[in-house]
Design an enzyme around this catalytic site. Structure first.
Site, PDB file in Angstrom:
ATOM      1  N   ALA A 112       0.721  -1.125   0.151  1.00  0.00           N
ATOM      2  CA  ALA A 112      -0.075  -0.092   0.083  1.00  0.00           C
ATOM      3  C   ALA A 112       0.826   1.249   0.001  1.00  0.00           C
ATOM      4  O   ALA A 112       0.413   2.266   0.079  1.00  0.00           O
ATOM      5  CB  ALA A 112      -0.784  -0.013   1.114  1.00  0.00           C
ATOM      6  N   CYS A 113       2.107   0.979  -0.013  1.00  0.00           N
ATOM      7  CA  CYS A 113       3.134   2.257   0.023  1.00  0.00           C
ATOM      8  C   CYS A 113       3.754   2.513  -1.244  1.00  0.00           C
ATOM      9  O   CYS A 113       4.691   1.605  -1.666  1.00  0.00           O
ATOM     10  CB  CYS A 113       4.096   2.099   1.113  1.00  0.00           C
ATOM     11  SG  CYS A 113       5.302   3.461   1.146  1.00  0.00           S
ATOM     12  N   PRO A 114       3.615   3.602  -2.202  1.00  0.00           N
ATOM     13  CA  PRO A 114       4.268   3.699  -3.286  1.00  0.00           C
ATOM     14  C   PRO A 114       5.797   3.894  -3.260  1.00  0.00           C
ATOM     15  O   PRO A 114       6.454   3.598  -3.813  1.00  0.00           O
ATOM     16  CB  PRO A 114       3.633   4.982  -3.824  1.00  0.00           C
ATOM     17  CG  PRO A 114       3.016   5.533  -2.574  1.00  0.00           C
ATOM     18  CD  PRO A 114       2.875   4.605  -1.732  1.00  0.00           C
TER      19      PRO A 114
END
Length: 275
Positions: free
Chosen positions: A132-134
């Site tokens: 979920a973390c770019p």
């Protein structure tokens, strides 16, 4: 000669930790059943006078005296009285007057290089990420492109951030999430507090962890990219080593783009997520 002492003195839990076996140089194990804290290692060298006394206390199984000797040597009891919720709970993030969230600079900024503190070694380092973390995405992409699967271990946390931040699968069994095979942590924050008990920054991913020294090498994604780009080139096939994701001719442009995206796009996108 050294003895690795396992004491349950790190993070309070609601239940006693599961039984584990630890091998020490002198084959000694000390357990303190009266505490409910996550275990952490302490390497004790008999060359120091207080360490010699500690060895004596261990031999006599004098737990209370041993604990008093250990704490001055740098072992920190992470009491549950310390509130780190502002670091772990995104709902408590402090916003600016314009509604944006100003992301703080990363804290751990070491590199991996020959002759340095952290040498390139296969199997020594572990990468913690969230899908979920770019910022974590690009470390995953680089690990894939450079063929570092057998060199850099990987653990994925659940994308569902709660009051304690990013959880591992043993806390939130989200599809694709992993348990932590290195530190047996329940949340990413546990790793930060294990390495630096007084850590005051955000508990972010990605995290590049050194299993050999038990510390965080780096938690800045752009720098992890550069580490993956060149540090292990001698250990991977030539066609993978030839891939250069940070070419000299484009570095100025890359840095300029990064300096714009980081405070402008990322900070504002986080503020929108709170609307």
């Amino acid at each position: 000669m050294s003895t690795t002492l396992r004491l349950p003195l790190l993070q309070r839990q609601s239940a006693a930790p599961s039984a584990r076996i630890f091998t020490t140089a002198q084959r000694r194990t000390l357990s303190i059943s009266s505490c409910c804290y996550r275990p952490q290692s302490l390497v004790v060298s008999p060359s120091h006078s207080s360490n010699s006394l500690l060895h004596h206390r261990l031999a006599q199984r004098d737990v209370s005296q041993a604990k008093q000797l250990i704490l001055p040597l740098g072992f920190r009891n992470m009491s549950s009285t310390r509130d780190v919720s502002k670091q772990s709970d995104i709902s408590k993030s402090t916003m600016e007057n314009d509604g944006s969230f100003k992301r703080l600079a990363s804290t751990f900024r070491s590199t991996i290089e020959k002759g340095g503190q952290f040498e390139p070694e296969a199997g020594r380092y572990h990468l913690y990420v969230s899908y979920a973390c770019p910022w974590a995405h690009r470390t995953l992409i680089t690990r894939e492109l450079k063929g570092l699967h057998d060199i850099i271990g990987l653990s994925v946390v659940s994308p569902r951030m709660g009051n304690h931040g990013w959880p591992f699968a043993n806390v939130d069994a989200f599809p694709g999430a992993d348990a932590d095979p290195v530190n047996n942590a329940e949340h990413i924050k546990d790793i930060y507090l294990k390495v630096e008990p007084q850590y005051s920054g955000r508990f972010t991913v990605p995290v590049l962890f050194d299993k050999k020294t038990g510390t965080i090498v780096n938690n800045e994604s752009s720098e992890i990219l550069r580490i993956f780009n060149t540090a292990f080139n001698d250990m991977i096939p030539e066609e993978k080593a030839a891939i250069d994701l940070y070419p000299e001719a484009l570095r100025a442009e890359i840095e300029a783009s990064h300096e714009w995206v980081y405070p402008t796009v990322n900070s504002m996108s986080i503020s929108f997520s709170h609307i």
